[in-house]
Scaffold this motif. Structure first.
Motif, PDB file in Angstrom:
ATOM      1  N   GLY A 139       0.201  -0.993  -0.307  1.00  0.00           N
ATOM      2  CA  GLY A 139      -0.485  -0.175   0.316  1.00  0.00           C
ATOM      3  C   GLY A 139       0.753   1.308   0.026  1.00  0.00           C
ATOM      4  O   GLY A 139       0.696   2.216  -0.448  1.00  0.00           O
ATOM      5  N   ASN A 140       1.976   1.386   0.999  1.00  0.00           N
ATOM      6  CA  ASN A 140       2.895   2.622   0.468  1.00  0.00           C
ATOM      7  C   ASN A 140       3.498   2.658  -0.463  1.00  0.00           C
ATOM      8  O   ASN A 140       3.231   3.793  -1.187  1.00  0.00           O
ATOM      9  CB  ASN A 140       3.640   2.317   1.862  1.00  0.00           C
ATOM     10  CG  ASN A 140       5.083   3.397   2.107  1.00  0.00           C
ATOM     11  OD1 ASN A 140       4.849   4.318   1.337  1.00  0.00           O
ATOM     12  ND2 ASN A 140       5.897   3.148   2.551  1.00  0.00           N
ATOM     13  N   VAL A 141       4.012   1.301  -0.958  1.00  0.00           N
ATOM     14  CA  VAL A 141       4.767   1.419  -2.351  1.00  0.00           C
ATOM     15  C   VAL A 141       3.245   1.691  -3.629  1.00  0.00           C
ATOM     16  O   VAL A 141       3.643   2.892  -4.237  1.00  0.00           O
ATOM     17  CB  VAL A 141       5.404   0.116  -3.278  1.00  0.00           C
ATOM     18  CG1 VAL A 141       5.667   0.680  -4.524  1.00  0.00           C
ATOM     19  CG2 VAL A 141       6.026  -0.311  -1.922  1.00  0.00           C
ATOM     20  N   LEU A 142       2.604   2.167  -3.300  1.00  0.00           N
ATOM     21  CA  LEU A 142       1.931   2.932  -4.591  1.00  0.00           C
ATOM     22  C   LEU A 142       0.794   3.942  -4.216  1.00  0.00           C
ATOM     23  O   LEU A 142       0.695   3.816  -5.190  1.00  0.00           O
ATOM     24  CB  LEU A 142       0.183   1.040  -4.453  1.00  0.00           C
ATOM     25  CG  LEU A 142       0.578  -0.215  -4.690  1.00  0.00           C
ATOM     26  CD1 LEU A 142      -1.209  -1.156  -4.725  1.00  0.00           C
ATOM     27  CD2 LEU A 142       0.672   0.387  -6.546  1.00  0.00           C
ATOM     28  N   VAL A 151       1.347   5.455 -12.219  1.00  0.00           N
ATOM     29  CA  VAL A 151      -0.408   4.392 -12.204  1.00  0.00           C
ATOM     30  C   VAL A 151      -1.695   5.381 -11.924  1.00  0.00           C
ATOM     31  O   VAL A 151      -1.149   6.346 -10.750  1.00  0.00           O
ATOM     32  CB  VAL A 151      -0.417   3.452 -10.300  1.00  0.00           C
ATOM     33  CG1 VAL A 151       0.528   2.242 -10.760  1.00  0.00           C
ATOM     34  CG2 VAL A 151      -0.743   4.073  -8.955  1.00  0.00           C
ATOM     35  N   GLY A 152      -2.184   5.058 -12.723  1.00  0.00           N
ATOM     36  CA  GLY A 152      -3.637   5.607 -12.144  1.00  0.00           C
ATOM     37  C   GLY A 152      -4.187   5.644 -11.008  1.00  0.00           C
ATOM     38  O   GLY A 152      -3.997   5.382 -10.347  1.00  0.00           O
ATOM     39  N   ASP A 153      -5.556   5.852 -11.862  1.00  0.00           N
ATOM     40  CA  ASP A 153      -6.398   5.739 -10.063  1.00  0.00           C
ATOM     41  C   ASP A 153      -6.776   5.230  -9.517  1.00  0.00           C
ATOM     42  O   ASP A 153      -6.234   3.718  -9.709  1.00  0.00           O
ATOM     43  CB  ASP A 153      -8.075   6.454 -11.037  1.00  0.00           C
ATOM     44  CG  ASP A 153      -8.769   5.472 -11.689  1.00  0.00           C
ATOM     45  OD1 ASP A 153      -8.004   4.362 -12.012  1.00  0.00           O
ATOM     46  OD2 ASP A 153      -9.796   5.905 -12.315  1.00  0.00           O
ATOM     47  N   LEU A 154      -7.710   4.781  -7.765  1.00  0.00           N
ATOM     48  CA  LEU A 154      -7.724   3.603  -7.729  1.00  0.00           C
ATOM     49  C   LEU A 154      -8.652   2.526  -8.445  1.00  0.00           C
ATOM     50  O   LEU A 154      -7.897   2.072  -7.777  1.00  0.00           O
ATOM     51  CB  LEU A 154      -8.881   4.899  -6.396  1.00  0.00           C
ATOM     52  CG  LEU A 154      -8.751   3.234  -5.250  1.00  0.00           C
ATOM     53  CD1 LEU A 154      -8.313   3.103  -4.743  1.00  0.00           C
ATOM     54  CD2 LEU A 154      -9.885   3.924  -4.480  1.00  0.00           C
ATOM     55  N   PRO A 155      -8.851   2.656  -8.930  1.00  0.00           N
ATOM     56  CA  PRO A 155     -10.167   1.316  -9.547  1.00  0.00           C
ATOM     57  C   PRO A 155      -8.337   0.492 -10.544  1.00  0.00           C
ATOM     58  O   PRO A 155      -8.681  -0.252 -10.453  1.00  0.00           O
ATOM     59  CB  PRO A 155     -11.124   1.566 -10.632  1.00  0.00           C
ATOM     60  CG  PRO A 155     -11.281   2.810 -10.192  1.00  0.00           C
ATOM     61  CD  PRO A 155     -10.355   3.760  -9.286  1.00  0.00           C
ATOM     62  N   SER A 156      -7.959   1.498 -10.792  1.00  0.00           N
ATOM     63  CA  SER A 156      -6.873   0.833 -12.036  1.00  0.00           C
ATOM     64  C   SER A 156      -5.289   0.633 -11.125  1.00  0.00           C
ATOM     65  O   SER A 156      -4.478  -0.658 -11.707  1.00  0.00           O
ATOM     66  CB  SER A 156      -6.232   1.590 -12.850  1.00  0.00           C
ATOM     67  OG  SER A 156      -5.837   2.846 -12.408  1.00  0.00           O
ATOM     68  N   ARG A 159      -7.008  -2.817  -9.720  1.00  0.00           N
ATOM     69  CA  ARG A 159      -6.408  -4.147 -10.955  1.00  0.00           C
ATOM     70  C   ARG A 159      -4.919  -4.240 -10.733  1.00  0.00           C
ATOM     71  O   ARG A 159      -5.177  -5.819 -11.340  1.00  0.00           O
ATOM     72  CB  ARG A 159      -7.390  -3.332 -12.126  1.00  0.00           C
ATOM     73  CG  ARG A 159      -8.510  -3.522 -12.797  1.00  0.00           C
ATOM     74  CD  ARG A 159      -9.137  -3.234 -13.238  1.00  0.00           C
ATOM     75  NE  ARG A 159      -8.527  -1.632 -14.350  1.00  0.00           N
ATOM     76  CZ  ARG A 159      -9.500  -0.855 -14.025  1.00  0.00           C
ATOM     77  NH1 ARG A 159     -10.011  -0.671 -13.134  1.00  0.00           N
ATOM     78  NH2 ARG A 159      -8.849   0.603 -14.355  1.00  0.00           N
ATOM     79  N   LEU A 160      -4.202  -3.332 -10.772  1.00  0.00           N
ATOM     80  CA  LEU A 160      -2.525  -3.716 -10.797  1.00  0.00           C
ATOM     81  C   LEU A 160      -3.219  -4.679  -9.277  1.00  0.00           C
ATOM     82  O   LEU A 160      -1.648  -5.730 -10.322  1.00  0.00           O
ATOM     83  CB  LEU A 160      -1.874  -2.691 -11.022  1.00  0.00           C
ATOM     84  CG  LEU A 160      -0.098  -3.072 -10.496  1.00  0.00           C
ATOM     85  CD1 LEU A 160       0.240  -3.330 -12.038  1.00  0.00           C
ATOM     86  CD2 LEU A 160       0.426  -1.177 -10.186  1.00  0.00           C
ATOM     87  N   VAL A 161      -2.960  -4.709  -8.849  1.00  0.00           N
ATOM     88  CA  VAL A 161      -2.927  -5.419  -7.390  1.00  0.00           C
ATOM     89  C   VAL A 161      -3.921  -6.784  -7.323  1.00  0.00           C
ATOM     90  O   VAL A 161      -2.971  -8.567  -7.338  1.00  0.00           O
ATOM     91  CB  VAL A 161      -2.933  -4.951  -6.031  1.00  0.00           C
ATOM     92  CG1 VAL A 161      -3.403  -5.950  -4.732  1.00  0.00           C
ATOM     93  CG2 VAL A 161      -2.656  -3.673  -5.512  1.00  0.00           C
TER      94      VAL A 161
END
Length: 196
Positions: A139-142, A151-156, A159-161
């Protein structure tokens, strides 16, 4: 409370020279008598560091339960009690939100504990999705990656995770006797005053 009780037990046992690792302790817990002893993991007597196995035994004796003597029995008590605490918290959250909960998502180090995950599924009657295991660091890295525009918005980001992190799935067992045993165990635990 999470796995604080278990980690304090392990620290106490290590100080006494017990060299059994977590896999061995979990194996002993799996073979120990089910529901022999239960505690409220959020009870005040379990908050401070110290001799957690003795505190658990004292609590059990004080509530007219068989005190767990072996490390495996103590670990079983802790994990079953945590699974029941998850059940209580989820039911309260659903009641407060006015909606049903479809599944449990365990993250962090506890998500690696297969007994805890399966017993949470069994206690709640809900499927459990376990992982990511290093949720705090990830979470810290993201958050930093989002701030830097990597990275994009919260939904993307979600999806990455989902694409990059291994998850384990646990399904509640369909055994009616097992379900009744979890219900009976839940009825034995009195919630602490601050967790009605």
């Amino acid at each position: 409370m999470g796995l604080w009780l278990l980690e304090e037990c392990r620290r106490t046992w290590a100080g006494r020279g017990l060299t059994a690792g977590l896999p061995e302790l979990l194996g002993e817990a799996a073979r120990a008598e089910p529901f022999a002893a239960l505690v409220d993991p959020d009870a005040p007597e379990f908050l401070a560091p110290g001799d957690m196995p003795d505190r658990i035994r004292a609590h059990c004796r004080g509530t007219a339960q068989q005190a767990p003597e072996s490390p495996g029995a103590v670990v079983r008590c802790v994990l079953e009690s945590l699974a029941l605490a998850h059940r209580r918290a989820l039911r309260r959250a659903a009641e407060l939100a006015g909606r049903e909960i479809a599944r449990v998502h365990l993250v962090g180090g506890g998500a690696r504990n297969e007994l805890l995950c399966q017993w949470t599924a069994d206690a709640t009657g809900l499927p459990v999705l376990a992982g990511p295991f290093e949720a705090t660091a990830l979470g810290n890295v993201l958050v930093q990656a989002r701030a830097a525009g990597l990275v994009g918005d919260l939904p993307s980001t979600r999806r990455l995770v989902a694409r990059t992190q291994p998850l384990r799935h646990y399904v509640p067992r369909k055994d009616p006797a097992g379900r009744a045993a979890w219900d009976a165990a839940a009825a034995r635990i009195e919630p602490s005053p601050r967790n009605p």
